[in-house]
Design an enzyme around this catalytic site. Structure first.
Site, PDB file in Angstrom:
ATOM      1  N   ASP A  35     -60.189  10.337  41.713  1.00 44.74           N
ATOM      2  CA  ASP A  35     -58.971  10.923  42.249  1.00 44.74           C
ATOM      3  C   ASP A  35     -59.275  12.384  42.580  1.00 44.74           C
ATOM      4  O   ASP A  35     -60.316  12.923  42.183  1.00 44.74           O
ATOM      5  CB  ASP A  35     -57.858  10.813  41.204  1.00 44.74           C
ATOM      6  CG  ASP A  35     -56.556  11.426  41.665  1.00 44.74           C
ATOM      7  OD1 ASP A  35     -56.201  11.251  42.838  1.00 44.74           O
ATOM      8  OD2 ASP A  35     -55.907  12.101  40.852  1.00 44.74           O
ATOM      9  N   ASP A  37     -56.376  15.259  43.085  1.00 40.44           N
ATOM     10  CA  ASP A  37     -55.413  16.209  42.528  1.00 40.44           C
ATOM     11  C   ASP A  37     -55.229  16.015  41.030  1.00 40.44           C
ATOM     12  O   ASP A  37     -54.937  14.917  40.564  1.00 40.44           O
ATOM     13  CB  ASP A  37     -54.067  16.059  43.228  1.00 40.44           C
ATOM     14  CG  ASP A  37     -54.184  16.321  44.724  1.00 40.44           C
ATOM     15  OD1 ASP A  37     -54.649  17.399  45.091  1.00 40.44           O
ATOM     16  OD2 ASP A  37     -53.828  15.424  45.521  1.00 40.44           O
ATOM     17  N   GLY A 276     -48.598  35.123  16.259  1.00 36.35           N
ATOM     18  CA  GLY A 276     -49.287  33.867  16.025  1.00 36.35           C
ATOM     19  C   GLY A 276     -48.479  32.941  15.142  1.00 36.35           C
ATOM     20  O   GLY A 276     -47.700  33.382  14.307  1.00 36.35           O
ATOM     21  N   LYS A 282     -49.825  31.080   8.979  1.00 34.68           N
ATOM     22  CA  LYS A 282     -48.874  30.529   8.023  1.00 34.68           C
ATOM     23  C   LYS A 282     -49.496  30.222   6.667  1.00 34.68           C
ATOM     24  O   LYS A 282     -48.865  30.385   5.634  1.00 34.68           O
ATOM     25  CB  LYS A 282     -48.238  29.265   8.607  1.00 34.68           C
ATOM     26  CG  LYS A 282     -47.311  29.539   9.779  1.00 34.68           C
ATOM     27  CD  LYS A 282     -46.561  28.284  10.187  1.00 34.68           C
ATOM     28  CE  LYS A 282     -45.554  28.602  11.293  1.00 34.68           C
ATOM     29  NZ  LYS A 282     -44.807  27.399  11.714  1.00 34.68           N
ATOM     30  N   THR A 288     -52.646  36.503  13.514  1.00 36.37           N
ATOM     31  CA  THR A 288     -53.193  36.026  14.778  1.00 36.37           C
ATOM     32  C   THR A 288     -52.241  36.401  15.897  1.00 36.37           C
ATOM     33  O   THR A 288     -51.067  36.632  15.678  1.00 36.37           O
ATOM     34  CB  THR A 288     -53.380  34.493  14.774  1.00 36.37           C
ATOM     35  OG1 THR A 288     -52.106  33.882  14.604  1.00 36.37           O
ATOM     36  CG2 THR A 288     -54.300  34.052  13.656  1.00 36.37           C
ATOM     37  N   ASN A 290     -51.326  35.096  19.732  1.00 44.46           N
ATOM     38  CA  ASN A 290     -51.520  34.106  20.778  1.00 44.46           C
ATOM     39  C   ASN A 290     -51.154  34.668  22.145  1.00 44.46           C
ATOM     40  O   ASN A 290     -50.404  35.634  22.252  1.00 44.46           O
ATOM     41  CB  ASN A 290     -50.658  32.873  20.508  1.00 44.46           C
ATOM     42  CG  ASN A 290     -51.016  32.199  19.191  1.00 44.46           C
ATOM     43  OD1 ASN A 290     -52.060  32.478  18.619  1.00 44.46           O
ATOM     44  ND2 ASN A 290     -50.148  31.338  18.725  1.00 44.46           N
ATOM     45  N   GLU A 341     -54.894  30.074  21.436  1.00 49.42           N
ATOM     46  CA  GLU A 341     -54.986  30.841  20.194  1.00 49.42           C
ATOM     47  C   GLU A 341     -56.357  31.511  20.113  1.00 49.42           C
ATOM     48  O   GLU A 341     -57.316  30.917  19.645  1.00 49.42           O
ATOM     49  CB  GLU A 341     -54.747  29.929  18.988  1.00 49.42           C
ATOM     50  CG  GLU A 341     -53.397  29.224  19.015  1.00 49.42           C
ATOM     51  CD  GLU A 341     -53.137  28.403  17.757  1.00 49.42           C
ATOM     52  OE1 GLU A 341     -53.629  28.797  16.682  1.00 49.42           O
ATOM     53  OE2 GLU A 341     -52.462  27.375  17.851  1.00 49.42           O
ATOM     54  N   HIS A 346     -64.060  40.206  15.071  1.00 48.72           N
ATOM     55  CA  HIS A 346     -64.310  41.627  14.827  1.00 48.72           C
ATOM     56  C   HIS A 346     -63.452  42.085  13.650  1.00 48.72           C
ATOM     57  O   HIS A 346     -62.296  41.647  13.504  1.00 48.72           O
ATOM     58  CB  HIS A 346     -63.961  42.445  16.078  1.00 48.72           C
ATOM     59  CG  HIS A 346     -64.221  43.909  15.938  1.00 48.72           C
ATOM     60  ND1 HIS A 346     -65.476  44.455  16.054  1.00 48.72           N
ATOM     61  CD2 HIS A 346     -63.378  44.946  15.668  1.00 48.72           C
ATOM     62  CE1 HIS A 346     -65.399  45.757  15.888  1.00 48.72           C
ATOM     63  NE2 HIS A 346     -64.136  46.087  15.642  1.00 48.72           N
TER      64      HIS A 346
END
Length: 362
Positions: A35, A37, A276, A282, A288, A290, A341, A346
């Site tokens: 295919d 698309d 995040g 959690k 974090t 996102n 995520e 660092h």
């Protein structure tokens, strides 16, 4: 934020992907049918954007159900089904007439999806017969390939939606592609992303590798049932990057770097930093950040999922940091919305607070 030139390596996320038995290796397909698309080219992001624009003029929004009804079909069939789902009192032809001018000037700039060029080049190197079987019209097909001369070199035949009597999910386009290659349909392996295309390829008697354009979080059990229960379906993969040619009797890819797949071209994301909500935030108390979902809808296709590594910059800082990033649905919490995520590798003296993050990944 300034984009940095970067070389990205990407590892396919293939956990829990149903794998076909190795018996297929002794039954090497005589030809491969693709295919266009949503599988080779990321046209769906553009189509969704334009569809939402047109529907807003009629006081409607593109729902998940309408989106699913449209996947893989010819424009007129697509709009007919969308109008029915949304109870829209506008003819399919009128919707096509409103949509086409917005699309025509932008078709040439749609980009290939991850793994498409890699797989097509590998099949060419192996001397395989390849054809395109698409619902798009011939004139639009030519516009989509206008800036991609490399692509025409990688297939020997192409069949468009306006060149057969019946569009997908009818088998016509697949049967004609096999005929042009001089191969029996049952000896072909087809790659499809949309339910209508899968139905058509199976009806033509082909084996099918499904790379679904996922509008919502995948149901692993449902995917397994699709492979086990639908005649002709061989695999369901998260992207073409996860395809293993040795399963079908072809040589392995030779481009892995320490078991990781190089991305070409690099995947570049930019978006607003949001709080995040992954497992780290959690469960472990790790902060974090996102990339917001709205940015993702305009920069990556529905088919793009997996674990990536590369580099990122934050805010207006000139610093570039190593990073790994997951794109998809967090299996730990079962969230329904696709997320990106990034984890910056660092140690910061203090948590950077910026409202923009830019990532380059492969």
């Amino acid at each position: 934020c300034n984009l940095r030139e970067a070389h990205w390596l990407r590892r396919s996320l293939i956990t829990q992907i149903p794998q076909p038995p190795r018996v297929f290796a002794s039954m090497r397909p005589a030809a491969y049918i693709f295919d266009l698309d949503g599988l080779i080219l990321d046209t769906e992001s553009l189509c969704v954007e334009v569809a939402q624009q047109v529907l807003s003029q009629h006081g409607k929004t593109l729902t998940k159900e309408a989106h699913l009804a449209a996947l893989g079909k010819r424009p007129l069939d697509c709009w007919r089904d969308v109008a029915a789902v949304l109870d829209l009192a506008v003819s399919a032809q009128e919707l096509v007439d409103q949509t086409e001018p917005l699309l025509q000037t932008r078709w040439a700039d749609v980009k290939p999806l991850p793994g498409a060029r890699r797989l097509l080049q590998h099949l060419q190197a192996c001397g395989c017969k390849v054809a395109i079987a698409t619902s798009t019209s011939r004139s639009t097909f030519d516009k989509k390939l206008a800036k991609k001369p490399w692509m025409r070199e990688l297939f020997q035949a192409s069949v468009c939606g306006d060149e057969v009597a019946n569009g997908k999910p009818a088998p016509d386009v697949f049967q004609e592609a096999a005929r042009q290659l001089g191969v029996a349909p049952q000896d072909c392996l087809c790659f499809e992303d949309a339910p209508s295309g899968v139905q058509g390829a199976v009806a033509a008697g082909m084996g099918v590798v499904v790379v679904p354009s996922l509008v919502e979080s995948p149901d692993t059990k449902q995917v397994q049932e699709q492979v086990d229960g639908q005649a002709g379906v061989r695999q369901v993969l998260p992207s073409l990057l996860a395809f293993d040619p040795t399963v079908y009797g072809l040589p392995a890819f030779h481009d892995l770097v320490e078991g990781v797949i190089p991305m070409e071209p690099a995947l570049k994301l930019k978006g607003t930093v949001v709080k995040g909500f992954g497992r780290g935030s959690k469960e472990l108390g790790i902060p974090t950040a996102n990339v917001d979902a709205d940015s993702l809808r305009h920069t990556i296709a529905e088919a793009v999922t997996g674990i990536y590594c590369g580099w990122a910059s934050i805010g207006s800082s000139k610093e570039v940091y190593r990073m790994c990033m997951s794109i998809g649905w967090n299996p730990f919490y079962g969230n329904k919305e696709k997320t990106a995520e990034p984890w910056i590798l660092h140690d910061f003296d203090q948590v950077p607070r910026h409202d923009c993050k830019e990532c380059v990944s492969c």
